[in-house]
Motif scaffolding. Structure first.
Motif, PDB file in Angstrom:
ATOM      1  N   THR A  55      17.902  30.133 -31.331  1.00  0.00           N
ATOM      2  CA  THR A  55      16.705  30.835 -30.852  1.00  0.00           C
ATOM      3  C   THR A  55      16.205  30.186 -29.571  1.00  0.00           C
ATOM      4  OG1 THR A  55      16.104  31.479 -33.106  1.00  0.00           O
ATOM      5  CG2 THR A  55      14.358  31.568 -31.449  1.00  0.00           C
ATOM      6  N   LEU A  56      16.120  28.858 -29.562  1.00  0.00           N
ATOM      7  CA  LEU A  56      15.675  28.148 -28.363  1.00  0.00           C
ATOM      8  C   LEU A  56      16.657  28.364 -27.215  1.00  0.00           C
ATOM      9  CD1 LEU A  56      13.714  26.291 -26.910  1.00  0.00           C
ATOM     10  CD2 LEU A  56      14.985  24.340 -27.847  1.00  0.00           C
ATOM     11  N   THR A  57      17.941  28.332 -27.501  1.00  0.00           N
ATOM     12  CA  THR A  57      18.953  28.560 -26.467  1.00  0.00           C
ATOM     13  C   THR A  57      18.764  29.928 -25.825  1.00  0.00           C
ATOM     14  OG1 THR A  57      20.526  27.110 -27.575  1.00  0.00           O
ATOM     15  CG2 THR A  57      21.444  28.709 -26.017  1.00  0.00           C
ATOM     16  N   THR A  58      18.520  30.948 -26.638  1.00  0.00           N
ATOM     17  CA  THR A  58      18.295  32.307 -26.126  1.00  0.00           C
ATOM     18  C   THR A  58      17.020  32.365 -25.296  1.00  0.00           C
ATOM     19  OG1 THR A  58      19.462  33.271 -28.004  1.00  0.00           O
ATOM     20  CG2 THR A  58      17.982  34.730 -26.771  1.00  0.00           C
ATOM     21  N   ILE A  59      15.956  31.737 -25.775  1.00  0.00           N
ATOM     22  CA  ILE A  59      14.678  31.719 -25.038  1.00  0.00           C
ATOM     23  C   ILE A  59      14.884  31.084 -23.668  1.00  0.00           C
ATOM     24  CG2 ILE A  59      12.380  30.648 -24.969  1.00  0.00           C
ATOM     25  CD1 ILE A  59      12.406  30.952 -28.109  1.00  0.00           C
ATOM     26  N   ILE A  60      15.587  29.973 -23.618  1.00  0.00           N
ATOM     27  CA  ILE A  60      15.818  29.274 -22.354  1.00  0.00           C
ATOM     28  C   ILE A  60      16.681  30.117 -21.412  1.00  0.00           C
ATOM     29  CG2 ILE A  60      16.992  27.265 -21.338  1.00  0.00           C
ATOM     30  CD1 ILE A  60      15.862  25.639 -23.728  1.00  0.00           C
ATOM     31  N   GLN A  61      17.694  30.791 -21.951  1.00  0.00           N
ATOM     32  CA  GLN A  61      18.536  31.658 -21.113  1.00  0.00           C
ATOM     33  C   GLN A  61      17.733  32.807 -20.525  1.00  0.00           C
ATOM     34  OE1 GLN A  61      21.634  32.611 -23.923  1.00  0.00           O
ATOM     35  NE2 GLN A  61      22.926  30.898 -23.259  1.00  0.00           N
ATOM     36  N   VAL A  62      16.907  33.440 -21.345  1.00  0.00           N
ATOM     37  CA  VAL A  62      16.067  34.536 -20.858  1.00  0.00           C
ATOM     38  C   VAL A  62      15.071  34.002 -19.838  1.00  0.00           C
ATOM     39  CG1 VAL A  62      14.278  36.213 -21.535  1.00  0.00           C
ATOM     40  CG2 VAL A  62      16.354  35.977 -22.915  1.00  0.00           C
ATOM     41  N   GLY A  63      14.483  32.840 -20.115  1.00  0.00           N
ATOM     42  CA  GLY A  63      13.520  32.241 -19.194  1.00  0.00           C
ATOM     43  C   GLY A  63      14.124  31.904 -17.849  1.00  0.00           C
ATOM     44  N   ALA A  64      15.344  31.356 -17.852  1.00  0.00           N
ATOM     45  CA  ALA A  64      16.018  31.030 -16.592  1.00  0.00           C
ATOM     46  C   ALA A  64      16.276  32.293 -15.783  1.00  0.00           C
ATOM     47  CB  ALA A  64      17.335  30.303 -16.872  1.00  0.00           C
ATOM     48  N   SER A  65      16.751  33.338 -16.441  1.00  0.00           N
ATOM     49  CA  SER A  65      17.014  34.608 -15.754  1.00  0.00           C
ATOM     50  C   SER A  65      15.720  35.211 -15.220  1.00  0.00           C
ATOM     51  CB  SER A  65      17.697  35.582 -16.715  1.00  0.00           C
ATOM     52  OG  SER A  65      17.891  36.829 -16.101  1.00  0.00           O
ATOM     53  N   ALA A  66      14.683  35.207 -16.053  1.00  0.00           N
ATOM     54  CA  ALA A  66      13.390  35.764 -15.638  1.00  0.00           C
ATOM     55  C   ALA A  66      12.819  35.002 -14.449  1.00  0.00           C
ATOM     56  CB  ALA A  66      12.405  35.736 -16.811  1.00  0.00           C
ATOM     57  N   TYR A  67      12.912  33.680 -14.492  1.00  0.00           N
ATOM     58  CA  TYR A  67      12.433  32.850 -13.385  1.00  0.00           C
ATOM     59  C   TYR A  67      13.200  33.184 -12.104  1.00  0.00           C
ATOM     60  CZ  TYR A  67      11.404  28.907 -10.398  1.00  0.00           C
ATOM     61  OH  TYR A  67      11.023  28.155  -9.326  1.00  0.00           O
ATOM     62  N   ASN A  68      14.517  33.208 -12.189  1.00  0.00           N
ATOM     63  CA  ASN A  68      15.332  33.459 -10.997  1.00  0.00           C
ATOM     64  C   ASN A  68      15.082  34.839 -10.402  1.00  0.00           C
ATOM     65  OD1 ASN A  68      16.593  30.945 -10.759  1.00  0.00           O
ATOM     66  ND2 ASN A  68      18.017  31.476 -12.385  1.00  0.00           N
ATOM     67  N   GLN A  69      14.770  35.811 -11.228  1.00  0.00           N
ATOM     68  CA  GLN A  69      14.518  37.161 -10.737  1.00  0.00           C
ATOM     69  C   GLN A  69      13.102  37.357 -10.214  1.00  0.00           C
ATOM     70  OE1 GLN A  69      16.083  40.441 -13.207  1.00  0.00           O
ATOM     71  NE2 GLN A  69      16.938  38.809 -14.484  1.00  0.00           N
TER      72      GLN A  69
END
Length: 143
Positions: A55-69
């Motif tokens: 769950t944390l891994t998914t949150i971090i992946q989504v967060g990284a993508s959201a930040y970069n976009q």
């Protein structure tokens, strides 16, 4: 002054204004369907901080993508500020850091009528925004 120099001066002045104000930047939508859902009311503290495992891994992946976009163009790639906007890696992973972050994403930043940061809660879900904060916390140890 030659017309060429005048044109160059005008272009430089116009370009420098855009460095300090966003104008009509359109935030990119983020798919948060795989994240724990948080509801409509803004939470005061990062609810994802206590997550673990996949769950944390998914949150971090989504967060990284959201930040970069949505954030990197001003706050810097990989969270490393180039000086135009605050370095978000410096936000503390506690109530104080969450409070500042929440205030800014809800209210944006406007100075002298120029929009420096839009009200991100008008464009991104609470899940997307807290996933960004979680990603920032995951990389803040690298400072």
């Amino acid at each position: 002054m030659s017309s060429r120099k005048i044109l160059l001066s005008a272009l430089l002045m116009g370009a420098s204004f855009n460095l300090f104000a966003h104008g009509a930047v359109t935030p990119q939508s983020i798919d948060t369907s795989e994240l724990p859902q948080l509801g409509e009311d803004w939470l005061d503290e990062n609810p994802y901080r206590s997550e673990t495992g996949e769950t944390l891994t998914t949150i971090i992946q989504v967060g990284a993508s959201a930040y970069n976009q949505n954030c990197a163009r001003c706050h810097g790639l990989e969270g490393i500020s180039g000086g135009i906007a605050p370095d978000l890696r410096l936000l503390t992973p506690d109530f104080d850091g969450d409070e500042w972050y929440g205030y800014r994403v809800q209210n944006g930043a406007v100075r002298n009528g120029a929009v420096y940061m839009p009200k991100m809660t008008e464009h991104l879900s609470q899940e997307a925004l807290w996933s960004i904060k979680t990603w920032l916390e995951s990389i803040s140890e690298d400072i």
